[in-house]
Design a protein around this motif. Structure first.
Motif, PDB file in Angstrom:
ATOM      1  N   VAL A 235       0.810  -1.217   0.000  1.00 47.05           N
ATOM      2  CA  VAL A 235       0.000   0.000   0.000  1.00 47.05           C
ATOM      3  C   VAL A 235       0.845   1.270   0.000  1.00 47.05           C
ATOM      4  O   VAL A 235       0.293   2.369  -0.085  1.00 47.05           O
ATOM      5  CB  VAL A 235      -0.966   0.029   1.215  1.00 47.05           C
ATOM      6  N   VAL A 236       2.166   1.122   0.089  1.00 45.95           N
ATOM      7  CA  VAL A 236       3.038   2.303   0.118  1.00 45.95           C
ATOM      8  C   VAL A 236       2.842   3.197  -1.103  1.00 45.95           C
ATOM      9  O   VAL A 236       2.730   4.422  -0.964  1.00 45.95           O
ATOM     10  CB  VAL A 236       4.518   1.890   0.271  1.00 45.95           C
ATOM     11  N   PRO A 237       2.790   2.643  -2.336  1.00 47.69           N
ATOM     12  CA  PRO A 237       2.574   3.521  -3.501  1.00 47.69           C
ATOM     13  C   PRO A 237       1.272   4.304  -3.433  1.00 47.69           C
ATOM     14  O   PRO A 237       1.217   5.462  -3.870  1.00 47.69           O
ATOM     15  CB  PRO A 237       2.561   2.536  -4.678  1.00 47.69           C
ATOM     16  N   TYR A 238       0.218   3.686  -2.877  1.00 52.84           N
ATOM     17  CA  TYR A 238      -1.084   4.344  -2.818  1.00 52.84           C
ATOM     18  C   TYR A 238      -1.124   5.452  -1.764  1.00 52.84           C
ATOM     19  O   TYR A 238      -2.050   6.263  -1.741  1.00 52.84           O
ATOM     20  CB  TYR A 238      -2.174   3.308  -2.528  1.00 52.84           C
ATOM     21  N   ILE A 239      -0.122   5.467  -0.884  1.00 52.93           N
ATOM     22  CA  ILE A 239      -0.013   6.536   0.108  1.00 52.93           C
ATOM     23  C   ILE A 239       0.990   7.590  -0.346  1.00 52.93           C
ATOM     24  O   ILE A 239       0.739   8.791  -0.261  1.00 52.93           O
ATOM     25  CB  ILE A 239       0.415   5.961   1.477  1.00 52.93           C
ATOM     26  N   SER A 240       2.145   7.122  -0.846  1.00 54.06           N
ATOM     27  CA  SER A 240       3.238   8.040  -1.174  1.00 54.06           C
ATOM     28  C   SER A 240       2.951   8.898  -2.404  1.00 54.06           C
ATOM     29  O   SER A 240       3.303  10.085  -2.432  1.00 54.06           O
ATOM     30  CB  SER A 240       4.536   7.258  -1.384  1.00 54.06           C
ATOM     31  N   ILE A 241       2.318   8.325  -3.422  1.00 53.10           N
ATOM     32  CA  ILE A 241       2.033   9.108  -4.638  1.00 53.10           C
ATOM     33  C   ILE A 241       1.053  10.250  -4.348  1.00 53.10           C
ATOM     34  O   ILE A 241       1.334  11.405  -4.695  1.00 53.10           O
ATOM     35  CB  ILE A 241       1.514   8.199  -5.772  1.00 53.10           C
ATOM     36  N   PRO A 242      -0.102   9.977  -3.707  1.00 52.47           N
ATOM     37  CA  PRO A 242      -0.979  11.104  -3.337  1.00 52.47           C
ATOM     38  C   PRO A 242      -0.293  12.100  -2.405  1.00 52.47           C
ATOM     39  O   PRO A 242      -0.552  13.303  -2.481  1.00 52.47           O
ATOM     40  CB  PRO A 242      -2.159  10.416  -2.637  1.00 52.47           C
ATOM     41  N   ALA A 243       0.595  11.596  -1.527  1.00 55.09           N
ATOM     42  CA  ALA A 243       1.330  12.494  -0.634  1.00 55.09           C
ATOM     43  C   ALA A 243       2.207  13.445  -1.438  1.00 55.09           C
ATOM     44  O   ALA A 243       2.304  14.640  -1.123  1.00 55.09           O
ATOM     45  CB  ALA A 243       2.183  11.686   0.340  1.00 55.09           C
ATOM     46  N   GLY A 244       2.843  12.919  -2.492  1.00 53.82           N
ATOM     47  CA  GLY A 244       3.667  13.756  -3.356  1.00 53.82           C
ATOM     48  C   GLY A 244       2.850  14.796  -4.100  1.00 53.82           C
ATOM     49  O   GLY A 244       3.265  15.955  -4.238  1.00 53.82           O
ATOM     50  N   VAL A 245       1.666  14.393  -4.570  1.00 56.91           N
ATOM     51  CA  VAL A 245       0.779  15.322  -5.280  1.00 56.91           C
ATOM     52  C   VAL A 245       0.291  16.420  -4.338  1.00 56.91           C
ATOM     53  O   VAL A 245       0.332  17.619  -4.670  1.00 56.91           O
ATOM     54  CB  VAL A 245      -0.423  14.571  -5.889  1.00 56.91           C
ATOM     55  N   LEU A 246      -0.168  16.025  -3.147  1.00 56.87           N
ATOM     56  CA  LEU A 246      -0.692  16.995  -2.179  1.00 56.87           C
ATOM     57  C   LEU A 246       0.404  17.936  -1.685  1.00 56.87           C
ATOM     58  O   LEU A 246       0.166  19.142  -1.512  1.00 56.87           O
ATOM     59  CB  LEU A 246      -1.329  16.261  -1.002  1.00 56.87           C
ATOM     60  N   ALA A 247       1.602  17.396  -1.456  1.00 60.26           N
ATOM     61  CA  ALA A 247       2.718  18.233  -1.012  1.00 60.26           C
ATOM     62  C   ALA A 247       3.081  19.260  -2.080  1.00 60.26           C
ATOM     63  O   ALA A 247       3.356  20.428  -1.768  1.00 60.26           O
ATOM     64  CB  ALA A 247       3.928  17.356  -0.684  1.00 60.26           C
ATOM     65  N   SER A 248       3.062  18.839  -3.336  1.00 59.38           N
ATOM     66  CA  SER A 248       3.365  19.756  -4.440  1.00 59.38           C
ATOM     67  C   SER A 248       2.334  20.879  -4.508  1.00 59.38           C
ATOM     68  O   SER A 248       2.681  22.057  -4.671  1.00 59.38           O
ATOM     69  CB  SER A 248       3.389  18.986  -5.765  1.00 59.38           C
ATOM     70  N   LYS A 249       1.062  20.515  -4.372  1.00 64.08           N
ATOM     71  CA  LYS A 249      -0.016  21.517  -4.392  1.00 64.08           C
ATOM     72  C   LYS A 249       0.108  22.475  -3.210  1.00 64.08           C
ATOM     73  O   LYS A 249      -0.091  23.693  -3.351  1.00 64.08           O
ATOM     74  CB  LYS A 249      -1.368  20.806  -4.343  1.00 64.08           C
ATOM     75  N   LEU A 250       0.463  21.944  -2.050  1.00 63.74           N
ATOM     76  CA  LEU A 250       0.615  22.774  -0.852  1.00 63.74           C
ATOM     77  C   LEU A 250       1.749  23.778  -1.025  1.00 63.74           C
ATOM     78  O   LEU A 250       1.598  24.964  -0.701  1.00 63.74           O
ATOM     79  CB  LEU A 250       0.881  21.884   0.363  1.00 63.74           C
ATOM     80  N   VAL A 251       2.886  23.312  -1.551  1.00 66.00           N
ATOM     81  CA  VAL A 251       4.030  24.204  -1.777  1.00 66.00           C
ATOM     82  C   VAL A 251       3.666  25.284  -2.788  1.00 66.00           C
ATOM     83  O   VAL A 251       4.007  26.465  -2.609  1.00 66.00           O
ATOM     84  CB  VAL A 251       5.254  23.403  -2.266  1.00 66.00           C
TER      85      VAL A 251
END
Length: 243
Positions: free
Chosen positions: A20-36
């Motif tokens: 399940v790591v990819p299903y957590i890490s990929i959205p985390a990367g997208v959300l972090a990018s949007k936040l920045v």
């Protein structure tokens, strides 16, 4: 088992379970990018006077480059840790290095995949204002390579070795900021250029080292195989003459 223990086990499964790591890490990367991106827009509009004078596309690129810089810092730190500090690829473990991976290494690559997806979507949406075809090709190749290493667990060490090259990205983005802010003749712009030059020089030596380690032996093997075939043909001719 208490409710607290059950919650702990569930959290451990959801966060640390490799499938399940990819299903957590990929959205985390997208959300972090949007936040920045959003934070950069908010902070720049308050603290940088030149920001309000930029065109809409320039502001988009300004925020996009901040997103790129944060990702570069994150993935460079992760790459340096995995390659030089982590014991995942040390001699104390058995088995080929090519197939070694961990939850942390997979998570780091997943965050990077999330960033590349976000940045690629932005490049295509505003194409070609913030990046031409070379950016599209670069991001597609990077996305495919990093996603493959993340999903299969193969070649993660070599993927991180290549991602060390992101070290130069903050300097390149800073150069764009200085230019856009009208500071092209400043001392900071000059120092930035010198630092980028030496950083690229070191990285090219690193790439050349990888070339020597991985490519040259293959070339030598092919050359040796060619020479062996010539020796074999010569031996056949010699034996044929004796008969």
């Amino acid at each position: 088992m208490s409710l607290k223990s059950q919650a702990g086990e569930l959290l451990k499964y959801l966060v640390l379970s490799d499938p399940v790591v990819p299903y957590i890490s990929i959205p985390a990367g997208v959300l972090a990018s949007k936040l920045v991106y959003d934070l950069t827009d908010m902070i720049s509009s308050v603290y940088f006077k030149s920001y309000s004078n930029l065109s809409r596309i320039q502001r988009v690129e300004w925020n996009n480059r901040a997103m790129s810089t944060v990702h570069a810092i994150f993935i460079t730190a992760a790459a340096l840790y995995m390659v030089f500090l982590s014991d995942l690829y040390s001699d104390q473990y058995f088995g080929p290095i090519t197939f070694r991976n961990s939850t942390i290494s997979t998570f780091g690559l997943g965050v990077s995949v999330g960033y590349f997806i976000t940045d690629l979507v932005m490049i295509l949406w505003f194409y070609p204002a913030i990046g031409g075809m070379e950016y599209v090709i670069h991001h597609l190749l990077s996305l495919l390579a990093v996603a493959y290493a993340m999903l299969t667990g193969e070649g993660q060490l070599y993927t991180y070795m290549v991602l060390i090259s992101e070290t130069t990205t903050p300097g390149i983005n800073l150069r764009w900021y200085l230019d856009t802010a009208g500071m092209k003749k400043s001392k900071a712009y000059l120092i930035n250029g010198i630092v980028i030059f030496f950083a690229w020089l070191v990285l090219q030596m690193h790439v050349f080292g990888q070339f020597l380690v991985f490519v040259v032996p293959s070339i030598l093997w092919i050359m040796n195989l060619t020479w062996f075939s010539k020796i074999f043909r010569g031996l056949k001719k010699t034996l044929a003459k004796r008969q």
